[in-house]
Motif scaffolding. Structure first.
Motif, PDB file in Angstrom:
ATOM      1  N   ASP A   1     109.597  38.683  24.613  1.00 38.33           N
ATOM      2  CA  ASP A   1     109.128  37.366  23.954  1.00 38.33           C
ATOM      3  C   ASP A   1     108.106  37.944  22.950  1.00 38.33           C
ATOM      4  OD1 ASP A   1     107.620  35.217  23.092  1.00 38.33           O
ATOM      5  OD2 ASP A   1     106.990  34.309  24.929  1.00 38.33           O
ATOM      6  N   HIS A   2     108.648  38.323  21.770  1.00 39.03           N
ATOM      7  CA  HIS A   2     107.805  38.820  20.786  1.00 39.03           C
ATOM      8  C   HIS A   2     106.563  38.050  20.348  1.00 39.03           C
ATOM      9  CE1 HIS A   2     107.183  41.797  17.245  1.00 39.03           C
ATOM     10  NE2 HIS A   2     106.843  40.561  16.588  1.00 39.03           N
ATOM     11  N   ARG A   3     106.883  36.938  20.041  1.00 43.67           N
ATOM     12  CA  ARG A   3     105.628  36.020  19.895  1.00 43.67           C
ATOM     13  C   ARG A   3     104.878  36.121  20.893  1.00 43.67           C
ATOM     14  NH1 ARG A   3     103.159  34.540  15.901  1.00 43.67           N
ATOM     15  NH2 ARG A   3     101.916  32.930  16.364  1.00 43.67           N
ATOM     16  N   GLY A   4     105.038  35.971  22.255  1.00 47.57           N
ATOM     17  CA  GLY A   4     104.163  36.060  23.313  1.00 47.57           C
ATOM     18  C   GLY A   4     103.300  37.245  23.273  1.00 47.57           C
ATOM     19  N   LEU A   5     103.942  38.434  22.951  1.00 47.40           N
ATOM     20  CA  LEU A   5     102.985  39.544  22.971  1.00 47.40           C
ATOM     21  C   LEU A   5     102.159  39.641  21.836  1.00 47.40           C
ATOM     22  CD1 LEU A   5     105.444  42.628  23.761  1.00 47.40           C
ATOM     23  CD2 LEU A   5     103.615  41.601  24.933  1.00 47.40           C
ATOM     24  N   CYS A   6     102.522  38.897  20.815  1.00 54.02           N
ATOM     25  CA  CYS A   6     101.593  39.019  19.495  1.00 54.02           C
ATOM     26  C   CYS A   6     100.389  38.123  19.810  1.00 54.02           C
ATOM     27  CB  CYS A   6     102.379  38.437  18.324  1.00 54.02           C
ATOM     28  SG  CYS A   6     103.536  39.467  17.510  1.00 54.02           S
ATOM     29  N   ASP A   7     100.744  37.085  20.602  1.00 51.37           N
ATOM     30  CA  ASP A   7      99.621  36.055  20.854  1.00 51.37           C
ATOM     31  C   ASP A   7      98.464  36.739  21.863  1.00 51.37           C
ATOM     32  OD1 ASP A   7     100.723  34.060  19.351  1.00 51.37           O
ATOM     33  OD2 ASP A   7     101.387  32.878  21.224  1.00 51.37           O
ATOM     34  N   LEU A   8      99.098  37.582  22.908  1.00 49.91           N
ATOM     35  CA  LEU A   8      98.318  38.439  23.887  1.00 49.91           C
ATOM     36  C   LEU A   8      97.403  39.432  22.951  1.00 49.91           C
ATOM     37  CD1 LEU A   8      97.611  38.488  26.748  1.00 49.91           C
ATOM     38  CD2 LEU A   8      99.518  39.861  26.965  1.00 49.91           C
ATOM     39  N   ALA A   9      98.194  40.155  21.963  1.00 54.37           N
ATOM     40  CA  ALA A   9      97.458  40.846  21.251  1.00 54.37           C
ATOM     41  C   ALA A   9      96.297  40.503  20.406  1.00 54.37           C
ATOM     42  CB  ALA A   9      98.531  42.214  20.604  1.00 54.37           C
ATOM     43  N   GLY A  10      96.656  39.311  20.120  1.00 53.36           N
ATOM     44  CA  GLY A  10      95.751  38.560  19.112  1.00 53.36           C
ATOM     45  C   GLY A  10      96.122  38.842  17.770  1.00 53.36           C
ATOM     46  N   GLU A  11      97.465  39.074  17.445  1.00 54.63           N
ATOM     47  CA  GLU A  11      97.766  39.484  16.137  1.00 54.63           C
ATOM     48  C   GLU A  11      98.803  38.120  15.545  1.00 54.63           C
ATOM     49  OE1 GLU A  11      99.912  43.343  16.049  1.00 54.63           O
ATOM     50  OE2 GLU A  11      98.449  43.967  17.390  1.00 54.63           O
ATOM     51  N   GLU A  12      98.588  38.278  14.139  1.00 54.45           N
ATOM     52  CA  GLU A  12      99.537  37.274  13.589  1.00 54.45           C
ATOM     53  C   GLU A  12     101.157  37.379  13.770  1.00 54.45           C
ATOM     54  OE1 GLU A  12      99.314  34.063  12.097  1.00 54.45           O
ATOM     55  OE2 GLU A  12      97.510  34.806  12.340  1.00 54.45           O
ATOM     56  N   ASP A  13     101.301  38.977  13.402  1.00 47.63           N
ATOM     57  CA  ASP A  13     102.640  39.466  13.605  1.00 47.63           C
ATOM     58  C   ASP A  13     102.923  40.599  14.443  1.00 47.63           C
ATOM     59  OD1 ASP A  13     105.529  40.029  11.258  1.00 47.63           O
ATOM     60  OD2 ASP A  13     105.301  38.540  13.303  1.00 47.63           O
ATOM     61  N   GLY A  14     103.827  41.532  14.040  1.00 52.92           N
ATOM     62  CA  GLY A  14     104.052  42.478  14.905  1.00 52.92           C
ATOM     63  C   GLY A  14     103.262  43.834  14.264  1.00 52.92           C
ATOM     64  N   GLY A  15     101.995  43.561  14.265  1.00 52.38           N
ATOM     65  CA  GLY A  15     101.114  44.645  14.033  1.00 52.38           C
ATOM     66  C   GLY A  15     100.523  44.864  12.606  1.00 52.38           C
ATOM     67  N   VAL A  16     101.507  44.393  11.579  1.00 50.80           N
ATOM     68  CA  VAL A  16     101.106  44.721  10.310  1.00 50.80           C
ATOM     69  C   VAL A  16     100.122  43.333   9.856  1.00 50.80           C
ATOM     70  CG1 VAL A  16     101.975  44.866   7.862  1.00 50.80           C
ATOM     71  CG2 VAL A  16     102.872  46.207   9.831  1.00 50.80           C
ATOM     72  N   PRO A  17      99.035  43.397   9.330  1.00 51.49           N
ATOM     73  CA  PRO A  17      98.413  42.263   8.967  1.00 51.49           C
ATOM     74  C   PRO A  17      98.951  41.656   7.650  1.00 51.49           C
ATOM     75  CG  PRO A  17      97.017  44.282   8.276  1.00 51.49           C
ATOM     76  CD  PRO A  17      98.042  44.721   9.116  1.00 51.49           C
ATOM     77  N   PRO A  18      99.152  40.392   7.689  1.00 49.78           N
ATOM     78  CA  PRO A  18      99.611  39.806   6.673  1.00 49.78           C
ATOM     79  C   PRO A  18      98.822  39.935   5.326  1.00 49.78           C
ATOM     80  CG  PRO A  18      98.510  38.085   7.886  1.00 49.78           C
ATOM     81  CD  PRO A  18      98.590  39.259   8.537  1.00 49.78           C
ATOM     82  N   ALA A  19      99.539  39.901   4.209  1.00 49.96           N
ATOM     83  CA  ALA A  19      99.034  40.161   2.804  1.00 49.96           C
ATOM     84  C   ALA A  19      98.367  38.754   2.633  1.00 49.96           C
ATOM     85  CB  ALA A  19     100.218  40.606   1.898  1.00 49.96           C
ATOM     86  N   ILE A  20      97.026  38.766   2.367  1.00 51.22           N
ATOM     87  CA  ILE A  20      96.342  37.314   2.075  1.00 51.22           C
ATOM     88  C   ILE A  20      95.912  37.640   0.824  1.00 51.22           C
ATOM     89  CG2 ILE A  20      95.894  36.754   4.405  1.00 51.22           C
ATOM     90  CD1 ILE A  20      92.942  37.826   4.294  1.00 51.22           C
ATOM     91  N   GLY A  21      95.307  38.967   0.100  1.00 53.77           N
ATOM     92  CA  GLY A  21      94.797  38.932  -1.082  1.00 53.77           C
ATOM     93  C   GLY A  21      95.725  39.130  -2.119  1.00 53.77           C
ATOM     94  N   GLY A  22      95.211  39.056  -3.205  1.00 54.76           N
ATOM     95  CA  GLY A  22      96.176  38.915  -4.741  1.00 54.76           C
ATOM     96  C   GLY A  22      96.684  40.271  -4.870  1.00 54.76           C
ATOM     97  N   ASP A  23      97.258  40.302  -5.912  1.00 58.44           N
ATOM     98  CA  ASP A  23      97.766  41.744  -6.468  1.00 58.44           C
ATOM     99  C   ASP A  23      97.143  42.004  -7.639  1.00 58.44           C
ATOM    100  OD1 ASP A  23      99.695  43.159  -4.994  1.00 58.44           O
ATOM    101  OD2 ASP A  23     100.793  43.324  -6.695  1.00 58.44           O
TER     102      ASP A  23
END
Lengths: 244, 244
Positions: free
Chosen positions: A211-233
């Motif tokens: 359960d990848h999603r469950g692990l992410c929830d437990l770890a407090g992460e959005e996804d698999g360890g890499v923070p999502p790109a929220i800033g502009g380029d």
DNA sequence: CGAAGGGTTGAAGGAAATCAATCCGAGTGG
DNA sequence: CCACTCGGATTGATTTCCTTCAACCCTTCG
């Protein structure tokens, strides 16, 4: 762990002092900037196209979990360097006190006659080393054994690629000494994660991620360890007011 | 936390494959090395004149507290870079599995026509960034609140120089979020350290170090945060057997 | 003066360390 | 082949430490 409601992002007020410092700073172009206490210097997830050296004052870098809890990954004082990330910033940077910083552009660093492109140059090796260090700093920011082990497994999964199987070449003792836990707690936590059907233990040296999603929830992460790109380029300074 | 009696340092048996990789690796000279599981790659405190890229296998970096307890600061897999420290290695590196690594010499990296000396070059900025990250990784390796806060204060003291006074520009909340504790525990621990007469609290933003030695003992360190130099200064590979 | 924010302190509950026992697989030797 | 040993791993019971909840103090600021 504090829950910070809103990073009061005041109007940015920086005295710009762009110049080329031949001789003194090895002809790297850098810009002198000022920030007031509490101001954001860059955000997590932004493209990492600058890095900074503290001249005076104190800077902190921080990440936020999805539950809103904050984790600081470092304090930086005069002479320290921060923001030297590879790709995108792994943590936001904020001024703790009023600060003076030198801002270096990544492009200017590795550019020059016949220089390789920055993404592929020899400098990328060092940036990758910095990213390794920060990846682990992040894991240690988790509080409970469950969160730490979940974050650790997600980190390993990233290495493995898309497979749901993770090889664990290291012993439980290694994992414990790395996560700052005892082998007992590590073992118990493995068992508990398996009981919750988040993972399936495959011998001593492997686990399946159920359960990848469950692990992410437990770890407090959005996804698999890499923070999502929220800033502009944008290559320009975000929200900066040029005091030219 | 495991107590490792002796790092069984077997006879080093490495297949050397020195060469210059023009084009592929940006003309940086690197050497391909092999290590067997359990072998030491470099020791903590040695002069950091090489760094490494993992080709195959797993490597761990670790530090030891004076009480013998071990703390791993990272695992490194294929593609990861380790050993890019500034000055001396902050942690030992050991092979977890049989590994193949590429070994780069620091001197070769920044040398070239008209290049600045490595200690003062622009690359040193990145090395300093790496050192900042590792300094904090180390603090997080401590288990109890007392040890963490003691290590944190010693780390700050290093920044301040020789003065026994330490400025704390950040709030208790910042310290808590950094150390992975609550503000309550941080506050209590400050009070407790003061009660033991290890420190003297001076308002909100300062402390005096009364018993440096005592703090070091509590943090499990030899001295004020910097590991002592135990390795030699030789530029040759320590104990390596050339398989020429 | 009163409110607000940061800091300290006390009491109760929970998580991980510790102490201790057992299990399991690999390697060894009879 | 089997008994034995050894190291790593798991599990249970108890203790210790940190978190949580709560109250209060102190300084600052309107």
């Amino acid at each position: 762990m504090e829950h910070v409601s809103e990073n009061g992002r005041q109007k940015m007020q920086l005295a710009e002092n762009s110049r080329r410092l031949f001789g003194i700073k090895q002809a790297i172009r850098c810009t002198s900037l000022k920030f007031h206490a509490g101001q954001m210097i860059f955000e997590e997830g932004q493209r990492a196209n600058r890095w900074y050296e503290v001249l005076h004052g104190t800077v902190r870098t921080c990440r936020f979990h999805i539950d809103g809890s904050r984790h600081l990954t470092g304090f930086y004082f005069a002479g320290d360097v921060f923001g030297a990330d590879y790709g995108q910033y792994g943590a936001a940077a904020e001024a703790v006190t009023d600060v003076d910083v030198l801002c270096y552009r990544v492009g200017d660093f590795s550019s020059g006659p016949g220089a390789p492109p920055p993404e592929d140059g020899k400098l990328s090796i060092l940036f990758r080393a910095i990213n390794c260090a920060q990846r682990y700093q992040y894991i240690m920011g988790h509080r409970t054994a469950h969160e730490r082990l979940a974050a650790f497994l997600l980190c390993l999964k990233q290495q493995e690629g898309r497979s749901s199987f993770i090889r664990l070449p290291m012993s439980r003792s290694d994992i414990a000494d790395f996560l700052g836990l005892t082998i007992h707690t590590v073992s118990r936590t493995f068992t508990e994660l398996a009981r919750r059907e988040l993972i399936k233990i495959d011998g001593r040296n492997g686990v399946f991620i159920l359960d990848h999603r469950g692990l992410c929830d437990l770890a407090g992460e959005e996804d698999g360890g890499v923070p999502p790109a929220i800033g502009g380029d944008s290559d320009d300074y975000p929200g900066a007011l040029s005091a030219a």
